[in-house]
Design an enzyme around this catalytic site. Structure first.
Site, PDB file in Angstrom:
ATOM      1  N   LEU A 173      -1.744   4.844   1.311  1.00 48.05           N
ATOM      2  CA  LEU A 173      -0.324   4.548   1.276  1.00 48.05           C
ATOM      3  C   LEU A 173      -0.027   3.834   2.592  1.00 48.05           C
ATOM      4  O   LEU A 173      -0.548   4.211   3.640  1.00 48.05           O
ATOM      5  CB  LEU A 173       0.520   5.826   1.175  1.00 48.05           C
ATOM      6  N   ASP A 174       0.798   2.799   2.543  1.00 43.36           N
ATOM      7  CA  ASP A 174       1.149   2.064   3.757  1.00 43.36           C
ATOM      8  C   ASP A 174       1.823   2.978   4.765  1.00 43.36           C
ATOM      9  O   ASP A 174       2.368   4.033   4.417  1.00 43.36           O
ATOM     10  CB  ASP A 174       2.090   0.904   3.422  1.00 43.36           C
ATOM     11  N   LYS A 175       1.833   2.546   6.019  1.00 42.12           N
ATOM     12  CA  LYS A 175       2.411   3.344   7.099  1.00 42.12           C
ATOM     13  C   LYS A 175       3.865   3.728   6.805  1.00 42.12           C
ATOM     14  O   LYS A 175       4.281   4.855   7.051  1.00 42.12           O
ATOM     15  CB  LYS A 175       2.324   2.563   8.417  1.00 42.12           C
ATOM     16  N   ALA A 176       4.641   2.802   6.259  1.00 46.72           N
ATOM     17  CA  ALA A 176       6.063   3.063   6.001  1.00 46.72           C
ATOM     18  C   ALA A 176       6.305   3.823   4.694  1.00 46.72           C
ATOM     19  O   ALA A 176       7.411   4.274   4.439  1.00 46.72           O
ATOM     20  CB  ALA A 176       6.823   1.743   5.971  1.00 46.72           C
ATOM     21  N   THR A 177       5.263   3.990   3.883  1.00 45.30           N
ATOM     22  CA  THR A 177       5.410   4.607   2.571  1.00 45.30           C
ATOM     23  C   THR A 177       5.325   6.128   2.653  1.00 45.30           C
ATOM     24  O   THR A 177       4.482   6.678   3.348  1.00 45.30           O
ATOM     25  CB  THR A 177       4.318   4.082   1.607  1.00 45.30           C
TER      26      THR A 177
END
Length: 178
Positions: A103-107
């Protein structure tokens, strides 16, 4: 019950082909009896399995579900960023858990961790067809035309990507939630 060769691989004795050679060489015993058959079924909870005279305990498979917050990268190590590994309790460090997918850092969202390589492959390799469902909140409404573009596919930094389906969330009052 499980296959002896699979158990030996899980214990770190080697790859399947290496384990086959170890068995042929007569280096493995089950309850004191030399076993050369790689398809032999064993019960590691009830039987004593030894390699070169040393008892093997086997690796307990483990799966952990975690609600990943924003601000953490999905990696086991990163010299600069905080990783999802920091979110696991200290008493789980010995289990050799790895994140399944990313999952992306912001997700934010569900992230699985496991020490079961076979499960990771089944969940992440495209050939197994595991479906992923995302709930996305956007800063502006998504138009039908934009939806069609996503369904047709887009080129990303790491390759081509497309979606099987995109729908507005019916309970939302805007077209910002898909």
């Amino acid at each position: 019950m499980e296959r002896l060769d699979k158990f030996l691989c899980d214990c770190g004795a080697g790859t399947r082909s290496q384990v086959k050679l170890i068995l042929k060489a007569g280096r493995v015993t089950v309850d004191g009896k030399v076993i050369k058959d790689n398809s032999c079924k064993i019960d590691p909870e009830k039987q004593e399995i030894c390699l070169d005279g040393e008892i093997l305990g086997g690796k307990r498979r483990c799966v952990v579900m975690l609600n990943k917050p924003a601000g953490f990268v999905t990696a086991t190590e990163d010299p600069v960023e905080r990783t999802v590994m920091e979110l696991l309790p200290a008493d789980m460090k010995h289990l050799d858990l790895k994140p399944v997918g990313r999952l992306d850092k912001a997700t934010e969202g569900l992230l699985l961790f496991t020490n079961d390589g076979e499960l990771t492959k089944k969940l992440t390799h495209p050939s197994f067809g595991a479906r992923k469902i995302y709930h996305v909140e956007l800063d502006k409404p998504l138009t039908k035309a934009d939806m069609q573009k996503l369904l047709d596919g887009v080129e990303l930094e790491d390759g081509f990507s497309s979606f099987d389906d995109i729908q507005y969330v019916e309970t939302a009052n805007s077209k910002k939630v898909v």
